[in-house]
Motif scaffolding. Structure first.
Motif, PDB file in Angstrom:
ATOM      1  N   ALA A 110       0.832  -1.206   0.000  1.00 22.46           N
ATOM      2  CA  ALA A 110       0.000   0.000   0.000  1.00 22.46           C
ATOM      3  C   ALA A 110       0.861   1.248   0.000  1.00 22.46           C
ATOM      4  O   ALA A 110       2.075   1.174   0.219  1.00 22.46           O
ATOM      5  CB  ALA A 110      -0.907   0.007   1.236  1.00 22.46           C
ATOM      6  N   THR A 111       0.224   2.387  -0.216  1.00 23.59           N
ATOM      7  CA  THR A 111       0.951   3.658  -0.111  1.00 23.59           C
ATOM      8  C   THR A 111       1.292   3.877   1.364  1.00 23.59           C
ATOM      9  O   THR A 111       0.672   3.279   2.254  1.00 23.59           O
ATOM     10  CB  THR A 111       0.060   4.839  -0.560  1.00 23.59           C
ATOM     11  OG1 THR A 111      -1.080   4.863   0.302  1.00 23.59           O
ATOM     12  CG2 THR A 111      -0.366   4.705  -2.003  1.00 23.59           C
TER      13      THR A 111
ATOM     14  N   GLU B 194      -2.683   4.462   8.026  1.00 25.83           N
ATOM     15  CA  GLU B 194      -4.041   4.916   8.345  1.00 25.83           C
ATOM     16  C   GLU B 194      -5.090   3.824   8.206  1.00 25.83           C
ATOM     17  O   GLU B 194      -6.113   3.859   8.852  1.00 25.83           O
ATOM     18  CB  GLU B 194      -4.426   6.085   7.418  1.00 25.83           C
ATOM     19  CG  GLU B 194      -3.754   7.375   7.788  1.00 25.83           C
ATOM     20  CD  GLU B 194      -4.078   7.805   9.214  1.00 25.83           C
ATOM     21  OE1 GLU B 194      -5.264   7.820   9.581  1.00 25.83           O
ATOM     22  OE2 GLU B 194      -3.128   8.102   9.968  1.00 25.83           O
ATOM     23  N   ASN B 195      -4.841   2.878   7.294  1.00 21.16           N
ATOM     24  CA  ASN B 195      -5.878   1.891   7.026  1.00 21.16           C
ATOM     25  C   ASN B 195      -5.271   0.521   6.738  1.00 21.16           C
ATOM     26  O   ASN B 195      -5.517  -0.061   5.682  1.00 21.16           O
ATOM     27  CB  ASN B 195      -6.706   2.387   5.828  1.00 21.16           C
ATOM     28  CG  ASN B 195      -8.011   1.670   5.706  1.00 21.16           C
ATOM     29  OD1 ASN B 195      -8.473   1.021   6.665  1.00 21.16           O
ATOM     30  ND2 ASN B 195      -8.607   1.735   4.537  1.00 21.16           N
TER      31      ASN B 195
ATOM     32  N   THR C 112       0.434  -6.686   9.598  1.00 22.10           N
ATOM     33  CA  THR C 112       0.760  -5.253   9.571  1.00 22.10           C
ATOM     34  C   THR C 112       0.283  -4.599  10.868  1.00 22.10           C
ATOM     35  O   THR C 112       0.988  -3.774  11.456  1.00 22.10           O
ATOM     36  CB  THR C 112       0.097  -4.560   8.355  1.00 22.10           C
ATOM     37  OG1 THR C 112       0.304  -5.360   7.204  1.00 22.10           O
ATOM     38  CG2 THR C 112       0.653  -3.176   8.124  1.00 22.10           C
ATOM     39  N   LEU C 113      -0.915  -4.985  11.326  1.00 20.95           N
ATOM     40  CA  LEU C 113      -1.415  -4.432  12.598  1.00 20.95           C
ATOM     41  C   LEU C 113      -0.457  -4.756  13.739  1.00 20.95           C
ATOM     42  O   LEU C 113      -0.164  -3.915  14.593  1.00 20.95           O
ATOM     43  CB  LEU C 113      -2.781  -5.030  12.946  1.00 20.95           C
ATOM     44  CG  LEU C 113      -3.981  -4.621  12.096  1.00 20.95           C
ATOM     45  CD1 LEU C 113      -5.244  -5.267  12.656  1.00 20.95           C
ATOM     46  CD2 LEU C 113      -4.140  -3.119  12.087  1.00 20.95           C
ATOM     47  N   GLY C 114       0.062  -5.994  13.725  1.00 28.05           N
ATOM     48  CA  GLY C 114       1.011  -6.410  14.762  1.00 28.05           C
ATOM     49  C   GLY C 114       2.283  -5.585  14.700  1.00 28.05           C
ATOM     50  O   GLY C 114       2.797  -5.149  15.733  1.00 28.05           O
TER      51      GLY C 114
ATOM     52  N   GLY D  97     -15.054  -0.093   9.170  1.00 36.87           N
ATOM     53  CA  GLY D  97     -14.568   0.104   7.805  1.00 36.87           C
ATOM     54  C   GLY D  97     -13.182   0.697   7.744  1.00 36.87           C
ATOM     55  O   GLY D  97     -12.621   0.841   6.686  1.00 36.87           O
ATOM     56  N   ARG D  98     -12.613   1.088   8.880  1.00 39.69           N
ATOM     57  CA  ARG D  98     -11.263   1.643   8.882  1.00 39.69           C
ATOM     58  C   ARG D  98     -10.442   0.934   9.961  1.00 39.69           C
ATOM     59  O   ARG D  98     -10.961   0.558  10.991  1.00 39.69           O
ATOM     60  CB  ARG D  98     -11.285   3.141   9.183  1.00 39.69           C
ATOM     61  CG  ARG D  98     -11.784   3.967   8.035  1.00 39.69           C
ATOM     62  CD  ARG D  98     -11.842   5.425   8.429  1.00 39.69           C
ATOM     63  NE  ARG D  98     -10.536   5.905   8.872  1.00 39.69           N
ATOM     64  CZ  ARG D  98      -9.545   6.230   8.053  1.00 39.69           C
ATOM     65  NH1 ARG D  98      -9.707   6.117   6.769  1.00 39.69           N
ATOM     66  NH2 ARG D  98      -8.404   6.674   8.518  1.00 39.69           N
ATOM     67  N   ALA D  99      -9.184   0.734   9.678  1.00 39.30           N
ATOM     68  CA  ALA D  99      -8.322   0.083  10.667  1.00 39.30           C
ATOM     69  C   ALA D  99      -7.431   1.107  11.325  1.00 39.30           C
ATOM     70  O   ALA D  99      -6.328   1.326  10.915  1.00 39.30           O
ATOM     71  CB  ALA D  99      -7.492  -0.997  10.011  1.00 39.30           C
TER      72      ALA D  99
END
Ligand code: SF4
Length: 347
Positions: A238-239, A245-246, A252-254, A336-338
């Motif tokens: 992703a960018t 932001e998302n 990736t969250l970890g 809808g957003r992380a």
């Protein structure tokens, strides 16, 4: 415009006495002209093997088993040793984590950079080359270039040695620079200066850069786009904005949850990702992150999810993004957003 580098389904393995280590199992991504792409992941994720495959700097036990590495439209996997020698240090350069192991301790640094230029420009005179080396030293802010030209690597600090490596990598104005954890061994002030120089490089010469790191903080400072690797596969791409932001992948969250923040409550401990990366002699048939993933479902251990397009320039490989994935315990379905909320739920 065609990307400067396009990697398609790259598979690289090592043949060892314990069997085949499938280090890279089908990696695909692109690098545009003048773009800085961060390759992110823990040790063993496949990021360094991917970059070594681009330059064919692999151990004798390694094999590129499948895939294409298209550089300016030409497939480097088909290049001979002689063709690769012309490309290395010319159109594609590399900076390594430990400059001491890349510099010859017995030769003055100026001569080593000069040799890199001479290798690709036999037509240049000795004086011309020396002048270019001194300009490069000034360019990467090595003080007193004339005096330092004759110094040996052990007479430099770690940060200065890394500047010599950058000067060497820039010697022939590469179109693509691969930087493999170049700031990991340096203190934060020097790290900041090196990152600044890489940014200037991109701006001044339009050089494309692949920056390999396990540090998302460094990525945030430098990169335009991020490719997250795990278990020899791309998990998310992703960018830079979207990845912070998302984020759409639990790995990736970890990684994000393990970055310290300046405004963070000091009593709150950083959260490491529990468990360890998979054994690549027996890679799992399903999602390689499943044994460590707090959201894993039965299907995750059974089948590898495909990359899913979640937005423009944003792809992720997770069963939770499938339209049939249940809402319950799905961090990507809450609002809808992380963002923060989801990072906390991961903890
Ligand atoms: Fe976790 Fe399953 Fe997604 Fe893998 S596919 S990251 S195990 S939820």
């Amino acid at each position: 415009m065609e990307p400067i580098l396009k990697i398609e389904n790259l598979k690289t393995s090592f043949m060892t006495s314990n069997g085949e280590v499938q280090a890279v199992r089908g990696v695909s991504f692109t690098v545009e002209k003048g773009e800085i792409v961060g390759l992110v992941g823990e040790s063993g994720s496949g990021k360094s093997v991917t970059s070594m495959s681009i330059l064919k700097l692999l151990a004798d036990t390694a094999r590129i088993k499948e895939g294409k590495i298209l550089f300016e439209g030409e497939d480097l996997t088909q290049y001979s040793r002689a063709q690769m020698r012309k490309i290395r240090g010319g159109k594609i350069s590399m900076i390594f984590q430990d400059p001491m192991s890349s510099l010859n301790p017995l030769i003055p640094v100026g001569k080593q950079v000069a040799e890199m230029i001479r290798e690709h420009h036999r037509e240049k005179s000795k004086e011309e080359i020396k002048k270019e080396v001194l300009e490069l030293f000034a360019r990467v802010r090595i003080p007193e270039p004339e005096k330092r030209y004759r110094s040996f690597p052990h007479e430099f600090s770690g940060g200065m040695r890394q500047r010599v490596m950058i000067a060497m990598a820039l010697a022939n104005r590469p179109d693509l620079l691969i930087a493999d954890e170049p700031t990991t061994a340096l203190d934060v002030t020097i790290q900041d200066q090196i990152l600044k120089q890489l940014r200037e490089l991109k701006k001044e010469y339009g050089t494309s850069i692949i920056f390999i790191t396990h540090d998302l903080g460094v990525v945030a400072e430098l990169c335009d786009r991020v490719v997250v690797l795990y278990g020899g596969l791309v998990m998310e791409e992703a960018t830079i904005y979207d990845i912070f932001e998302n984020p759409k992948h639990p790995y990736t969250l970890g990684l994000l949850a393990s970055i310290p923040a300046l405004d963070q409550d000091k009593s709150r401990r950083l959260k490491p990702i529990p468990g360890s990366p998979p054994d690549m002699t027996k890679p799992p048939q399903g999602c390689p992150f499943a044994p460590r993933c707090p959201y894993a479902r039965v299907v995750c251990g059974r089948e590898l999810p495909e990359m899913t397009e979640v937005a423009e320039d944003h792809r992720s490989r997770c069963w939770l993004l499938s339209p049939d994935a249940p809402d319950e315990n799905n961090p990507f379905r809450k609002n809808g957003r992380a963002g923060e909320e989801r990072r906390e739920s991961h903890e």
